[in-house]
Design an enzyme around this catalytic site. Sequence first.
Site, PDB file in Angstrom:
ATOM      1  N   THR A  24     124.412  72.324  76.566  1.00  0.00           N
ATOM      2  CA  THR A  24     124.306  73.078  77.817  1.00  0.00           C
ATOM      3  C   THR A  24     122.947  73.735  78.011  1.00  0.00           C
ATOM      4  O   THR A  24     122.720  74.387  79.034  1.00  0.00           O
ATOM      5  CB  THR A  24     125.380  74.186  77.864  1.00  0.00           C
ATOM      6  N   LYS A  25     122.027  73.582  77.055  1.00  0.00           N
ATOM      7  CA  LYS A  25     120.761  74.296  77.121  1.00  0.00           C
ATOM      8  C   LYS A  25     119.788  73.630  78.098  1.00  0.00           C
ATOM      9  O   LYS A  25     120.004  72.530  78.585  1.00  0.00           O
ATOM     10  CB  LYS A  25     120.143  74.392  75.726  1.00  0.00           C
ATOM     11  N   ASN A  26     118.670  74.303  78.359  1.00  0.00           N
ATOM     12  CA  ASN A  26     117.680  73.788  79.309  1.00  0.00           C
ATOM     13  C   ASN A  26     117.117  72.439  78.881  1.00  0.00           C
ATOM     14  O   ASN A  26     116.750  71.618  79.712  1.00  0.00           O
ATOM     15  CB  ASN A  26     116.530  74.785  79.466  1.00  0.00           C
ATOM     16  N   MET A  27     117.001  72.229  77.569  1.00  0.00           N
ATOM     17  CA  MET A  27     116.519  70.951  77.042  1.00  0.00           C
ATOM     18  C   MET A  27     117.583  70.384  76.108  1.00  0.00           C
ATOM     19  O   MET A  27     117.496  70.468  74.889  1.00  0.00           O
ATOM     20  CB  MET A  27     115.201  71.147  76.291  1.00  0.00           C
TER      21      MET A  27
ATOM     22  N   TYR B 181     121.359  72.598  72.228  1.00  0.00           N
ATOM     23  CA  TYR B 181     122.776  72.319  72.451  1.00  0.00           C
ATOM     24  C   TYR B 181     122.969  71.680  73.831  1.00  0.00           C
ATOM     25  O   TYR B 181     122.101  71.743  74.710  1.00  0.00           O
ATOM     26  CB  TYR B 181     123.582  73.618  72.328  1.00  0.00           C
TER      27      TYR B 181
END
Length: 396
Positions: A198-201, A196
């Site tokens: 906002t995720k780290n990747m 998603y």
Amino acid sequence: MTTTSEKSSTEKSGTEKSTIPFAVPTVAAGVPDAVAKVLGSGWITTGPQTAAFEQDFAGFLGATHVVAVSSCTAALELCLRAMNLPPGSAVLTPSLTFCGAINAILHAGHRPVLADIDEDTLVASPETVAAAAARVAPAAMVTQNQGGYPVDVAALTEAAGLDRTRVIEDAAHGPGAARDGVPVGAHSFAACFSFYATKNMPIGEGGAVATSDQELADRVKSMRLHGMSKDSWRRYLPGGSWRYDVKNVGLKGNMTDVQAVIGRAQLAALPAWQRERAELVARYDEALSGLPNLTLPQRHLDGVQHAWHLYQIRVPDRDAIIAELETAGVGTSVHFIPAHHMTSYRSILGPEECATVPVTDRVADELLSLPLYPGLPAAAQDRVVAAITEALRTRG
């Protein structure tokens, strides 16, 4: 080289200061060109780039199989469906989780059973899982890596009295996390990841299942496209056949090649991003350590490599502090509103089940997630610290 929307988190001209956003998606250099190449290829849905992304991500994790899907929520539901549990089975889950994880259990036709959390790590512990399992004989369990803290899956599995083939890891916050040097998802029966925005990747949308089990990988791969025995790529390749079968009822949950090619570029940049996250966390730790009425995130446990998807502090009078930080131009968030605090789930769970997680109830009112992302300028981070310090100062 990466690009981010850093202008929104830097000071404007004069005395006006802009808002420091809670999250800014980071995009690797080369993504626009890679997407343009896919768009010009004539194949933009699930195809060769998706297969290549699956191989790349499996290599990154050290996993045997990866199946790319449309979201982590879809990954969770697909894994639960692939288990062929009896309808209405009890599935253990923390309440301090995203609503999508609860929906996945319900959409798969099962019943969530709440496990409380450890107050320090914010994840379920063997003790809380054992207590939940004692109330009901669970058929399966969904664990969660809250904020990027990797749970001890083996210990939780034993505490639940389950076989490892009945445990799904919600690793939405997990890329970059490890335990005893083993990346989250490397040896899992089923670990579900999120890409998603906002995720780290970040890809924008998307998810994946990492598994050591060939049968589960095959079932999820089929079920992500309604249970069809062949996807479009295999049907329309030269020599392919239009015929297919539906052996297991699935859902529409596939990843596209447009998403996949973004994911491949983002994955290559992820290690550098993770190092930057760790540096930002160290700066927060140093600046916030010792402030009264503030609890820092758990860390420094033997063998634990935190992914630092979130930097979650605990403060009193949380909602008022959020308002003060907003006035100071600092964006924040809360992870999460416990599922049993929400109207629909309270009705489904019932009052007795909702009363089984007192630690979750106590901690949830104090949690506050601060801005944390690659490209967050030091000056912006200093403003975050100053605003928190001032908010706490006024509370004695």
